[in-house]
Design a protein around this motif. Structure first.
Motif, mmCIF file in Angstrom:
data_model
loop_
_atom_site.group_PDB
_atom_site.id
_atom_site.type_symbol
_atom_site.label_atom_id
_atom_site.label_comp_id
_atom_site.label_asym_id
_atom_site.label_seq_id
_atom_site.Cartn_x
_atom_site.Cartn_y
_atom_site.Cartn_z
ATOM 1 N N LEU A 43 -5.912 -11.980 20.181
ATOM 2 C CA LEU A 43 -4.892 -10.962 20.397
ATOM 3 C C LEU A 43 -5.471 -9.750 21.114
ATOM 4 O O LEU A 43 -6.662 -9.456 21.001
ATOM 5 N N ASP A 44 -4.624 -9.028 21.825
ATOM 6 C CA ASP A 44 -5.020 -7.746 22.385
ATOM 7 C C ASP A 44 -5.231 -6.752 21.249
ATOM 8 O O ASP A 44 -4.813 -6.980 20.104
ATOM 9 N N ALA A 45 -5.859 -5.626 21.550
ATOM 10 C CA ALA A 45 -6.230 -4.665 20.514
ATOM 11 C C ALA A 45 -5.009 -4.120 19.766
ATOM 12 O O ALA A 45 -5.039 -3.936 18.547
ATOM 13 N N GLY A 46 -3.925 -3.863 20.490
ATOM 14 C CA GLY A 46 -2.721 -3.344 19.836
ATOM 15 C C GLY A 46 -2.099 -4.356 18.907
ATOM 16 O O GLY A 46 -1.651 -4.013 17.806
ATOM 17 N N SER A 47 -2.054 -5.617 19.330
ATOM 18 C CA SER A 47 -1.516 -6.662 18.460
ATOM 19 C C SER A 47 -2.391 -6.845 17.229
ATOM 20 O O SER A 47 -1.887 -7.096 16.128
ATOM 21 N N GLN A 48 -3.705 -6.704 17.397
ATOM 22 C CA GLN A 48 -4.600 -6.780 16.244
ATOM 23 C C GLN A 48 -4.274 -5.679 15.244
ATOM 24 O O GLN A 48 -4.272 -5.911 14.027
ATOM 25 N N GLN A 49 -3.999 -4.477 15.743
ATOM 26 C CA GLN A 49 -3.598 -3.385 14.853
ATOM 27 C C GLN A 49 -2.314 -3.716 14.101
ATOM 28 O O GLN A 49 -2.204 -3.476 12.896
ATOM 29 N N LEU A 50 -1.347 -4.246 14.829
ATOM 30 C CA LEU A 50 -0.067 -4.587 14.205
ATOM 31 C C LEU A 50 -0.268 -5.604 13.082
ATOM 32 O O LEU A 50 0.244 -5.431 11.970
ATOM 33 N N VAL A 51 -1.012 -6.657 13.370
ATOM 34 C CA VAL A 51 -1.227 -7.710 12.373
ATOM 35 C C VAL A 51 -2.018 -7.171 11.179
ATOM 36 O O VAL A 51 -1.688 -7.458 10.026
ATOM 37 N N ALA A 52 -3.051 -6.373 11.440
ATOM 38 C CA ALA A 52 -3.820 -5.783 10.346
ATOM 39 C C ALA A 52 -2.938 -4.876 9.493
ATOM 40 O O ALA A 52 -3.057 -4.851 8.265
ATOM 41 N N GLY A 53 -2.042 -4.143 10.147
ATOM 42 C CA GLY A 53 -1.141 -3.265 9.404
ATOM 43 C C GLY A 53 -0.157 -4.026 8.549
ATOM 44 O O GLY A 53 0.125 -3.641 7.403
ATOM 45 N N VAL A 54 0.398 -5.125 9.086
ATOM 46 C CA VAL A 54 1.315 -5.957 8.304
ATOM 47 C C VAL A 54 0.589 -6.526 7.088
ATOM 48 O O VAL A 54 1.089 -6.494 5.960
ATOM 49 N N ASP A 55 -0.619 -7.050 7.306
ATOM 50 C CA ASP A 55 -1.380 -7.622 6.200
ATOM 51 C C ASP A 55 -1.742 -6.554 5.172
ATOM 52 O O ASP A 55 -1.627 -6.772 3.963
ATOM 53 N N GLY A 56 -2.167 -5.384 5.652
ATOM 54 C CA GLY A 56 -2.499 -4.302 4.739
ATOM 55 C C GLY A 56 -1.304 -3.815 3.947
ATOM 56 O O GLY A 56 -1.414 -3.480 2.763
ATOM 57 N N ALA A 57 -0.126 -3.774 4.586
ATOM 58 C CA ALA A 57 1.090 -3.369 3.882
ATOM 59 C C ALA A 57 1.442 -4.358 2.776
ATOM 60 O O ALA A 57 1.851 -3.970 1.677
ATOM 61 N N LEU A 58 1.269 -5.653 3.050
ATOM 62 C CA LEU A 58 1.546 -6.659 2.029
ATOM 63 C C LEU A 58 0.573 -6.530 0.860
ATOM 64 O O LEU A 58 0.955 -6.683 -0.311
ATOM 65 N N ARG A 59 -0.682 -6.227 1.142
ATOM 66 C CA ARG A 59 -1.661 -6.023 0.076
ATOM 67 C C ARG A 59 -1.308 -4.789 -0.756
ATOM 68 O O ARG A 59 -1.470 -4.782 -1.976
ATOM 69 N N THR A 60 -0.846 -3.743 -0.066
ATOM 70 C CA THR A 60 -0.424 -2.538 -0.776
ATOM 71 C C THR A 60 0.752 -2.840 -1.699
ATOM 72 O O THR A 60 0.804 -2.391 -2.846
ATOM 73 N N ARG A 61 1.709 -3.609 -1.190
ATOM 74 C CA ARG A 61 2.840 -3.993 -2.037
ATOM 75 C C ARG A 61 2.377 -4.796 -3.249
ATOM 76 O O ARG A 61 2.857 -4.579 -4.364
ATOM 77 N N ASP A 62 1.449 -5.715 -3.045
ATOM 78 C CA ASP A 62 0.930 -6.503 -4.163
ATOM 79 C C ASP A 62 0.356 -5.596 -5.249
ATOM 80 O O ASP A 62 0.595 -5.792 -6.444
ATOM 81 N N LEU A 63 -0.425 -4.611 -4.821
ATOM 82 C CA LEU A 63 -1.055 -3.699 -5.772
ATOM 83 C C LEU A 63 -0.014 -2.898 -6.548
ATOM 84 O O LEU A 63 -0.076 -2.783 -7.773
ATOM 85 N N ILE A 64 0.945 -2.327 -5.833
ATOM 86 C CA ILE A 64 1.962 -1.512 -6.499
ATOM 87 C C ILE A 64 2.805 -2.365 -7.443
ATOM 88 O O ILE A 64 3.136 -1.942 -8.562
ATOM 89 N N GLN A 65 3.135 -3.582 -7.028
ATOM 90 C CA GLN A 65 3.913 -4.456 -7.906
ATOM 91 C C GLN A 65 3.117 -4.849 -9.138
ATOM 92 O O GLN A 65 3.689 -5.021 -10.223
ATOM 93 N N ARG A 66 1.815 -4.973 -9.003
ATOM 94 C CA ARG A 66 1.010 -5.262 -10.186
ATOM 95 C C ARG A 66 1.066 -4.094 -11.160
ATOM 96 O O ARG A 66 1.182 -4.279 -12.372
ATOM 97 N N ALA A 67 0.977 -2.870 -10.638
ATOM 98 C CA ALA A 67 1.066 -1.694 -11.501
ATOM 99 C C ALA A 67 2.426 -1.622 -12.184
ATOM 100 O O ALA A 67 2.523 -1.278 -13.376
ATOM 101 N N ILE A 68 3.472 -1.949 -11.459
ATOM 102 C CA ILE A 68 4.810 -1.966 -12.063
ATOM 103 C C ILE A 68 4.858 -2.992 -13.186
ATOM 104 O O ILE A 68 5.424 -2.744 -14.262
#
Length: 251
Positions: free
Chosen positions: A185-210
């Motif tokens: 992927l180009d650098a911008g697409s890499q950022q997008l994919v990393a951000g999507v993956d990071g957002a899903l990990r963040t959701r996992d963490l918050i849902q675990r706390a809930i």
């Protein structure tokens, strides 16, 4: 949810919502920041508009970008990089159906790798084709509750390049998240994919706390989420509070 990603991921069990080295760049960090904000944070609208701008500027396969939100039973385009993107969105609102609305409602990404084959959404197909769009991808965006607050709509003239990006985003939602064996992927697409993956990990963490709060305090999921928000200082992300709650369980 349309995602096959497990709610209780290995990453959330280790209390690390994203890899430290994967979020270089404002687009990636912005997607993760949104996932950690309370849904009603006043920062959400501005961040959505910023994500549209960054995606349009940085992600090579994408020609037009917009973000769809629901307000009072109706849908509207909060921000768009080009009038063509808003026109394609409006075609979907008129039909009350389309990839952006499906992503928003289902919580999973909706890809259209070949616009000409979008028979189920004829109004979307026709307007998109006239605008030169040959492929699209709508990605649900969520804040702290884990429910979708918007859909980020990516419209591309080059269906082949967009198809590669679609594969990588889809891998983020699959259990295991294996990187597809496709051209880099180009650098911008890499950022997008990393951000999507990071957002899903963040959701996992918050849902675990809930989940911890539900079990410890006997709260409903909605009440546990409100408790998490109340325990977080105004303007701060929910992630630090979530980590603290989960760590208490491990003591």
């Amino acid at each position: 949810m349309a995602s096959g990603r497990p709610l209780w991921s290995k990453e959330s069990a280790e209390l690390s919502p994203w890899p430290d080295d994967s979020l270089s760049g404002e687009l990636a960090s912005g997607l993760v920041a949104l996932a950690g904000l309370p849904d009603v944070s006043p920062a959400v609208p501005g961040l959505l508009a910023r994500l549209v701008h960054l995606t349009a500027v940085l992600v090579d396969p994408v020609d037009y970008v917009s973000v769809t939100v629901a307000r009072h039973g109706r849908h509207l385009t909060r921000a768009a990089s080009d009038p063509a993107a808003e026109a394609v969105d409006l075609a979907q609102y008129a039909q009350d159906d389309g990839p952006c609305l499906t992503a928003l409602r289902s919580g999973g990404p909706v890809a259209v790798p070949d616009i000409a084959q979008a028979f189920v959404w004829p109004r979307f197909r026709d307007v998109a084709w006239q605008a030169g769009v040959r492929a699209s991808l709508s990605i649900p965006l969520f804040a702290g509750s884990g429910e979708s607050v918007a859909a980020l709509n990516l419209y591309a003239r080059d269906a082949v390049a967009m198809g590669i990006l679609i594969q990588h985003v889809d891998a983020c939602y699959r259990s295991g998240g294996d990187t597809p064996s496709s051209p880099p992927l180009d650098a911008g697409s890499q950022q997008l994919v990393a951000g999507v993956d990071g957002a899903l990990r963040t959701r996992d963490l918050i849902q675990r706390a809930i989940g911890v709060l539900m079990g410890r305090e006997g709260l409903s999921a909605a009440a546990a989420y409100r408790h998490l928000v109340e325990e977080t200082p105004p303007g701060a992300p929910l992630t630090a509070t979530a980590v603290s709650i989960v760590r208490q369980l491990q003591l």
